[in-house]
Design a protein around this motif. Structure first.
Motif, PDB file in Angstrom:
ATOM      1  N   ALA A  27      69.528  15.242  -8.446  1.00 53.10           N
ATOM      2  CA  ALA A  27      68.374  16.141  -8.363  1.00 53.10           C
ATOM      3  C   ALA A  27      68.794  17.602  -8.501  1.00 53.10           C
ATOM      4  O   ALA A  27      68.086  18.408  -9.115  1.00 53.10           O
ATOM      5  CB  ALA A  27      67.640  15.923  -7.041  1.00 53.10           C
ATOM      6  N   ILE A  28      69.960  17.950  -7.945  1.00 49.64           N
ATOM      7  CA  ILE A  28      70.447  19.323  -8.018  1.00 49.64           C
ATOM      8  C   ILE A  28      70.769  19.712  -9.458  1.00 49.64           C
ATOM      9  O   ILE A  28      70.373  20.796  -9.924  1.00 49.64           O
ATOM     10  CB  ILE A  28      71.683  19.515  -7.118  1.00 49.64           C
ATOM     11  CG1 ILE A  28      71.241  19.657  -5.656  1.00 49.64           C
ATOM     12  CG2 ILE A  28      72.494  20.741  -7.536  1.00 49.64           C
ATOM     13  CD1 ILE A  28      72.389  19.814  -4.679  1.00 49.64           C
ATOM     14  N   ILE A  29      71.480  18.857 -10.189  1.00 44.64           N
ATOM     15  CA  ILE A  29      71.839  19.249 -11.559  1.00 44.64           C
ATOM     16  C   ILE A  29      70.589  19.307 -12.440  1.00 44.64           C
ATOM     17  O   ILE A  29      70.507  20.142 -13.359  1.00 44.64           O
ATOM     18  CB  ILE A  29      72.919  18.328 -12.160  1.00 44.64           C
ATOM     19  CG1 ILE A  29      72.420  16.892 -12.319  1.00 44.64           C
ATOM     20  CG2 ILE A  29      74.183  18.363 -11.324  1.00 44.64           C
ATOM     21  CD1 ILE A  29      73.421  15.993 -13.044  1.00 44.64           C
ATOM     22  N   ALA A  30      69.601  18.458 -12.156  1.00 42.26           N
ATOM     23  CA  ALA A  30      68.358  18.510 -12.926  1.00 42.26           C
ATOM     24  C   ALA A  30      67.610  19.810 -12.640  1.00 42.26           C
ATOM     25  O   ALA A  30      67.095  20.460 -13.567  1.00 42.26           O
ATOM     26  CB  ALA A  30      67.484  17.306 -12.583  1.00 42.26           C
ATOM     27  N   GLN A  31      67.547  20.210 -11.373  1.00 39.24           N
ATOM     28  CA  GLN A  31      66.836  21.442 -11.026  1.00 39.24           C
ATOM     29  C   GLN A  31      67.578  22.665 -11.548  1.00 39.24           C
ATOM     30  O   GLN A  31      66.948  23.617 -12.028  1.00 39.24           O
ATOM     31  CB  GLN A  31      66.660  21.557  -9.514  1.00 39.24           C
ATOM     32  CG  GLN A  31      65.930  22.840  -9.098  1.00 39.24           C
ATOM     33  CD  GLN A  31      65.320  22.748  -7.725  1.00 39.24           C
ATOM     34  OE1 GLN A  31      64.740  21.747  -7.347  1.00 39.24           O
ATOM     35  NE2 GLN A  31      65.445  23.825  -6.953  1.00 39.24           N
ATOM     36  N   PHE A  32      68.901  22.653 -11.452  1.00 37.42           N
ATOM     37  CA  PHE A  32      69.690  23.770 -11.979  1.00 37.42           C
ATOM     38  C   PHE A  32      69.415  23.956 -13.468  1.00 37.42           C
ATOM     39  O   PHE A  32      69.196  25.087 -13.935  1.00 37.42           O
ATOM     40  CB  PHE A  32      71.169  23.514 -11.735  1.00 37.42           C
ATOM     41  CG  PHE A  32      72.090  24.470 -12.449  1.00 37.42           C
ATOM     42  CD1 PHE A  32      72.229  25.773 -12.021  1.00 37.42           C
ATOM     43  CD2 PHE A  32      72.821  24.052 -13.561  1.00 37.42           C
ATOM     44  CE1 PHE A  32      73.076  26.665 -12.678  1.00 37.42           C
ATOM     45  CE2 PHE A  32      73.672  24.928 -14.225  1.00 37.42           C
ATOM     46  CZ  PHE A  32      73.798  26.235 -13.782  1.00 37.42           C
ATOM     47  N   ALA A  33      69.421  22.862 -14.208  1.00 34.42           N
ATOM     48  CA  ALA A  33      69.183  22.949 -15.651  1.00 34.42           C
ATOM     49  C   ALA A  33      67.787  23.482 -15.941  1.00 34.42           C
ATOM     50  O   ALA A  33      67.597  24.338 -16.829  1.00 34.42           O
ATOM     51  CB  ALA A  33      69.380  21.577 -16.288  1.00 34.42           C
ATOM     52  N   ALA A  34      66.804  23.004 -15.177  1.00 33.76           N
ATOM     53  CA  ALA A  34      65.427  23.466 -15.391  1.00 33.76           C
ATOM     54  C   ALA A  34      65.284  24.953 -15.078  1.00 33.76           C
ATOM     55  O   ALA A  34      64.631  25.704 -15.816  1.00 33.76           O
ATOM     56  CB  ALA A  34      64.472  22.640 -14.524  1.00 33.76           C
ATOM     57  N   MET A  35      65.908  25.406 -13.976  1.00 30.93           N
ATOM     58  CA  MET A  35      65.839  26.818 -13.602  1.00 30.93           C
ATOM     59  C   MET A  35      66.523  27.688 -14.645  1.00 30.93           C
ATOM     60  O   MET A  35      66.007  28.752 -15.013  1.00 30.93           O
ATOM     61  CB  MET A  35      66.491  27.018 -12.227  1.00 30.93           C
ATOM     62  CG  MET A  35      65.730  26.392 -11.072  1.00 30.93           C
ATOM     63  SD  MET A  35      66.646  26.495  -9.509  1.00 30.93           S
ATOM     64  CE  MET A  35      66.687  28.278  -9.259  1.00 30.93           C
ATOM     65  N   ALA A  36      67.697  27.256 -15.102  1.00 27.42           N
ATOM     66  CA  ALA A  36      68.434  28.040 -16.096  1.00 27.42           C
ATOM     67  C   ALA A  36      67.624  28.172 -17.385  1.00 27.42           C
ATOM     68  O   ALA A  36      67.518  29.268 -17.964  1.00 27.42           O
ATOM     69  CB  ALA A  36      69.787  27.382 -16.370  1.00 27.42           C
ATOM     70  N   ARG A  37      67.052  27.082 -17.833  1.00 31.40           N
ATOM     71  CA  ARG A  37      66.267  27.119 -19.072  1.00 31.40           C
ATOM     72  C   ARG A  37      65.033  27.997 -18.906  1.00 31.40           C
ATOM     73  O   ARG A  37      64.634  28.714 -19.830  1.00 31.40           O
ATOM     74  CB  ARG A  37      65.896  25.696 -19.478  1.00 31.40           C
ATOM     75  CG  ARG A  37      67.092  24.930 -20.056  1.00 31.40           C
ATOM     76  CD  ARG A  37      66.858  23.438 -20.149  1.00 31.40           C
ATOM     77  NE  ARG A  37      67.962  22.793 -20.865  1.00 31.40           N
ATOM     78  CZ  ARG A  37      68.249  21.495 -20.792  1.00 31.40           C
ATOM     79  NH1 ARG A  37      67.500  20.696 -20.025  1.00 31.40           N
ATOM     80  NH2 ARG A  37      69.264  20.999 -21.487  1.00 31.40           N
ATOM     81  N   HIS A  38      64.427  27.955 -17.734  1.00 30.06           N
ATOM     82  CA  HIS A  38      63.282  28.825 -17.455  1.00 30.06           C
ATOM     83  C   HIS A  38      63.695  30.282 -17.527  1.00 30.06           C
ATOM     84  O   HIS A  38      62.898  31.143 -17.941  1.00 30.06           O
ATOM     85  CB  HIS A  38      62.717  28.505 -16.072  1.00 30.06           C
ATOM     86  CG  HIS A  38      61.569  29.386 -15.674  1.00 30.06           C
ATOM     87  ND1 HIS A  38      60.294  29.223 -16.179  1.00 30.06           N
ATOM     88  CD2 HIS A  38      61.519  30.459 -14.823  1.00 30.06           C
ATOM     89  CE1 HIS A  38      59.509  30.151 -15.661  1.00 30.06           C
ATOM     90  NE2 HIS A  38      60.219  30.909 -14.833  1.00 30.06           N
ATOM     91  N   ASN A  39      64.944  30.571 -17.146  1.00 32.55           N
ATOM     92  CA  ASN A  39      65.463  31.947 -17.186  1.00 32.55           C
ATOM     93  C   ASN A  39      66.040  32.303 -18.549  1.00 32.55           C
ATOM     94  O   ASN A  39      66.636  33.377 -18.707  1.00 32.55           O
ATOM     95  CB  ASN A  39      66.543  32.125 -16.116  1.00 32.55           C
ATOM     96  CG  ASN A  39      65.991  32.047 -14.707  1.00 32.55           C
ATOM     97  OD1 ASN A  39      64.842  32.412 -14.457  1.00 32.55           O
ATOM     98  ND2 ASN A  39      66.803  31.565 -13.765  1.00 32.55           N
ATOM     99  N   GLY A  40      65.898  31.411 -19.537  1.00 38.73           N
ATOM    100  CA  GLY A  40      66.403  31.683 -20.876  1.00 38.73           C
ATOM    101  C   GLY A  40      67.913  31.514 -21.002  1.00 38.73           C
ATOM    102  O   GLY A  40      68.533  32.116 -21.883  1.00 38.73           O
TER     103      GLY A  40
END
Length: 367
Positions: A276-289
């Motif tokens: 869950a952490i790596i999925a959320q990290f990836a989603a947050m990073a992509r949201h931040n460009g």
């Protein structure tokens, strides 16, 4: 006969007490809180001391007088290492433990194309690293962000502080605790204090310290009052040795329930939280460009089981990653230094592989 038995028992107990006192005096720990190498025997006999007693002994309110280890890893202020780079270099930030910091240094040495920045803590588990990324405003300028996760500390991804599990080093810093809600999403429990200053204030206030300990007891599965809380038994060498044996056994059993060289428990909380952490990290990073990259550190003795434990999430969410077993054989002890890090040569090979992962995933316009 009965009197003789009692006399023998009394003398035996007396000698045990004398030996206990003698060992405590002979191998007493250094009074200099900045003495990081007091001797192997002193360290051996001190490992079983409660974590509360150890941090109290090492902590001073004045940062210039406290043990250096008590200053490491705090979220506030979040300390970053910036390395010199040529104008126009692609900014990259790496989050994690010492293995990740070594990879960041190796990437800096490998390619002038990157402005490599690193944010880390000794022994940092991936929940600490995600918390650091969430708080790192300066990291938003990076085009690539790398999050490290390591097999040997995967079970501890559910802890709130190394004080509940790292008996070798009394690391006082705290970290976010992530829980998986009924909807499958992460819920974060922030720690009771996030800075050295607030830690000292909490430690010195009985009510605040009791509240913090109660929070650990509730949310940290590694919390054990026998290991954590200070009592008069800390003065006994024999008790400390027995406590150390108990803690080592507990930690082996806990790790065995999560991840071993033979396999991993997909139903364990640690494995589910890690995914869950790596999925959320990836989603947050992509949201931040930003381009997210997961650095999977496979320690000696664990094979590639951590990579296997994360593979479905990495593939499902199309998350770029570097898993060390693709470069370094995790079953060859010669690939590691005595302190468990990869050799310098292997870190350089891993940096070359990371360079390729970044190049393959970074849009041409962003380079």
């Amino acid at each position: 006969m009965r009197r003789r038995a009692w006399r023998t028992l009394t003398w035996a107990l007396l000698w045990l007490v004398l030996l206990d006192i003698g060992a405590s005096v002979a191998f007493s720990f250094s009074k200099d809180v900045k003495d990081v190498n007091p001797g192997k025997l002193q360290l051996f006999f001190d490992y079983g001391r409660s974590m509360e007693a150890r941090v109290r002994r090492m902590t001073r309110a004045d940062p210039s007088a406290t043990a250096p280890i008590t200053l490491a890893g705090w979220y506030s202020p979040l300390k970053a290492t910036d390395r010199p780079a040529a104008p126009g270099a692609t900014p990259v930030t790496v989050y994690g433990m010492s293995h990740a910091m070594r990879l960041a240094e190796a990437l800096h040495n490998e390619s002038p194309n990157y402005a490599v920045r690193s944010v880390g803590a000794p022994g940092a588990t991936t929940n600490w690293s995600l918390g650091a990324y969430r708080r790192d405003a300066a990291g938003r300028k990076s085009k690539v962000v790398v999050l490290a996760i390591m097999s040997s500390t995967l079970p501890e991804i559910t802890s709130m502080t190394p004080m509940t599990w790292n008996v070798s080093f009394p690391l006082a810093y705290t970290q976010d605790r992530y829980l998986i809600g009924g909807d499958g999403k992460l819920r974060v429990i922030t720690p009771p204090y996030e800075s050295f200053t607030d830690f000292v204030a909490t430690l010195d206030d009985p009510r605040k310290w009791a509240a913090a300990v109660a929070m650990y007891e509730r949310y940290d599965p590694f919390y054990d009052s026998l290991m954590f809380r200070a009592t008069w038994l800390d003065h006994s060498t024999l008790v400390r040795l027995a406590r150390r044996a108990w803690i080592n056994r507990r930690d082996r059993e806990t790790a065995g329930d999560v991840l071993t060289a033979r396999g991993f428990n997909a139903d364990s909380e640690a494995v589910r939280v890690a995914n869950a952490i790596i999925a959320q990290f990836a989603a947050m990073a992509r949201h931040n460009g930003q381009v997210p990259v997961i650095y999977v550190v496979n320690n000696y003795g664990y094979g590639d089981q951590l990579h296997r434990a994360l593979a479905d999430t990495l593939e499902r969410d199309h998350i770029p990653y570097l898993s060390s077993e693709s470069v370094v054989d995790p079953n060859d002890p010669s690939n590691y230094l005595p302190d468990t890090h990869f050799t310098d040569a292997n870190d350089q090979k891993l940096a070359q592989a990371l360079d390729q992962v970044i190049a393959a995933n970074l849009p041409a316009a962003a380079r």
